[in-house]
Design an enzyme around this catalytic site. Structure first.
Site, PDB file in Angstrom:
ATOM      1  N   ALA A 140       0.960  -1.155   0.051  1.00  0.00           N
ATOM      2  CA  ALA A 140      -0.188   0.067  -0.062  1.00  0.00           C
ATOM      3  C   ALA A 140       0.856   1.336   0.065  1.00  0.00           C
ATOM      4  O   ALA A 140      -0.058   2.457   0.196  1.00  0.00           O
ATOM      5  CB  ALA A 140      -0.932  -0.184   1.228  1.00  0.00           C
ATOM      6  N   VAL A 191       6.040 -10.084   1.645  1.00  0.00           N
ATOM      7  CA  VAL A 191       5.359 -11.299   1.327  1.00  0.00           C
ATOM      8  C   VAL A 191       6.050 -12.536   1.064  1.00  0.00           C
ATOM      9  O   VAL A 191       5.347 -13.589   0.969  1.00  0.00           O
ATOM     10  CB  VAL A 191       4.184 -10.693   0.050  1.00  0.00           C
ATOM     11  CG1 VAL A 191       3.193  -9.736   0.874  1.00  0.00           C
ATOM     12  CG2 VAL A 191       4.970 -10.409  -0.963  1.00  0.00           C
ATOM     13  N   TYR A 198       5.165 -13.239 -15.095  1.00  0.00           N
ATOM     14  CA  TYR A 198       4.290 -12.145 -14.745  1.00  0.00           C
ATOM     15  C   TYR A 198       2.704 -12.813 -14.961  1.00  0.00           C
ATOM     16  O   TYR A 198       1.737 -13.013 -14.334  1.00  0.00           O
ATOM     17  CB  TYR A 198       4.430 -10.964 -15.100  1.00  0.00           C
ATOM     18  CG  TYR A 198       3.428  -9.911 -14.404  1.00  0.00           C
ATOM     19  CD1 TYR A 198       3.597  -9.286 -13.296  1.00  0.00           C
ATOM     20  CD2 TYR A 198       2.468  -9.289 -15.416  1.00  0.00           C
ATOM     21  CE1 TYR A 198       2.738  -8.376 -12.964  1.00  0.00           C
ATOM     22  CE2 TYR A 198       1.305  -8.313 -14.991  1.00  0.00           C
ATOM     23  CZ  TYR A 198       1.703  -7.904 -13.601  1.00  0.00           C
ATOM     24  OH  TYR A 198       0.689  -7.029 -13.053  1.00  0.00           O
ATOM     25  N   ASN A 212      -2.508  -7.017  -2.811  1.00  0.00           N
ATOM     26  CA  ASN A 212      -1.960  -6.204  -3.931  1.00  0.00           C
ATOM     27  C   ASN A 212      -0.409  -6.039  -4.113  1.00  0.00           C
ATOM     28  O   ASN A 212      -0.065  -5.886  -5.263  1.00  0.00           O
ATOM     29  CB  ASN A 212      -2.421  -4.804  -3.693  1.00  0.00           C
ATOM     30  CG  ASN A 212      -1.730  -3.688  -4.579  1.00  0.00           C
ATOM     31  OD1 ASN A 212      -2.115  -3.221  -5.348  1.00  0.00           O
ATOM     32  ND2 ASN A 212      -0.780  -3.087  -3.971  1.00  0.00           N
TER      33      ASN A 212
END
Ligand code: NDP
Length: 254
Positions: free
Chosen positions: A18, A71, A162, A97
């Site tokens: 974020a 993450v 990706y 995200n």
């Protein structure tokens, strides 16, 4: 245009990645809804996190809690989120995200770039969701939104890893929706096309023009438009939608 979703007020929602771009717009928009936002930051970025927390509170967040994890580091995710939940109770919403792209043609793609892309975008999202799932079962209306991409649906030359990671997020979305649906835990993905961010700003004018020629709406999307869709999916206004992958691409992939 912004819609207000009353049930997001005070809702404890984790948004990963974020600090910049789309994730930042999502967190800001949730702050305006009065949510309790939890956002991660990586080791060494304490100052950025402090500023972000103050910024979100100034926009109207009931609370803004910074948690330190990468993450790709499951132990960090678990330690940070277990600590948070001990103090504040269960997390009720998640926006997966955080993501990276290491674009390269298949013949030039390096194994370490494939690994980093899948580790961050796909494994990271699964491990964050797993860490929070026990809590989701106890929450009243938990909702997970995974930020996939239009290339996860259509593929793209030069983005083999990706696109695979983003297609994987759609599989994760459908599986979590099936596993936890009976407990009123919903899980959806969104598939943005080109969104105005630092990434698209950096494109050369002729590259931009060639992308725009393939978009029926002839413009890139805004981060606010993405945030609007995420708010809707996190709120009970979308209470019977689960396992979906929603394109937000100005018609790029019709
Ligand atoms: P940015 O590169 O602007 O921001 C990425 C965010 O993810 C940063 O906050 C970054 O943190 C965080 N992040 C990256 N790796 C890790 C990690 N290992 N652990 C924790 N946090 C991490 O990305 P965008 O805003 O452009 O994209 C956001 C998401 O939307 C991504 O998943 C992307 O794939 C997806 N998307 C973007 C599109 C676009 O047009 N921009 C289109 C379609 C999908 P830090 O500041 O520490 O690096």
């Amino acid at each position: 245009m912004k819609a207000t979703f009353e049930d997001l007020k005070g809702k404890k929602i984790l948004v990963t990645g974020a600090t910049r771009g789309i994730g930042r717009a999502i967190a800001e928009s949730l702050a305006e809804q009065g949510a309790h936002i939890i956002f991660n930051f990586r080791e060494g970025k304490e100052e950025v996190a402090k500023e972000m927390g103050e910024h979100l509170k100034s926009l109207g967040a009931t609370e803004a809690t910074a948690v330190m994890f990468d993450v790709t580091q499951t132990e960090q995710i678990k330690a940070a989120m277990d600590n948070f939940q001990k103090e504040h109770g269960v997390v009720e919403g998640l926006v997966n995200n955080a993501g990276i792209s290491r674009d390269q043609l298949v013949l030039r793609m390096k194994e370490e770039d494939v690994a980093a892309t899948l580790d961050t975008n796909l494994k990271g999202a699964i491990m964050v969701a797993q860490t929070l799932s026990r809590g989701f079962l106890k929450a009243e209306n938990a909702s997970v939104v995974n930020i996939s991409s239009i290339v996860g649906l259509m593929g793209n030359a030069g983005q083999i890893a990706y696109a695979a990671s983003k297609a994987g997020m759609i599989g994760l979305t459908k599986s979590l929706a099936k596993e936890l649906g009976a407990k009123n835990v919903r899980c959806n993905a969104i598939c943005p096309g080109f969104i105005d961010t630092d990434m698209t700003d950096a494109l050369k004018e002729d590259t931009k023009d060639s992308y725009l020629s393939g978009i029926p709406m002839k413009r890139f999307g805004t981060t606010q438009e993405v945030a609007n869709l995420v708010n809707f999916l996190l709120s009970n206004a979308s209470s019977y939608i689960t396992g979906e992958s929603i394109k937000i691409d100005g018609g790029l992939y019709i």
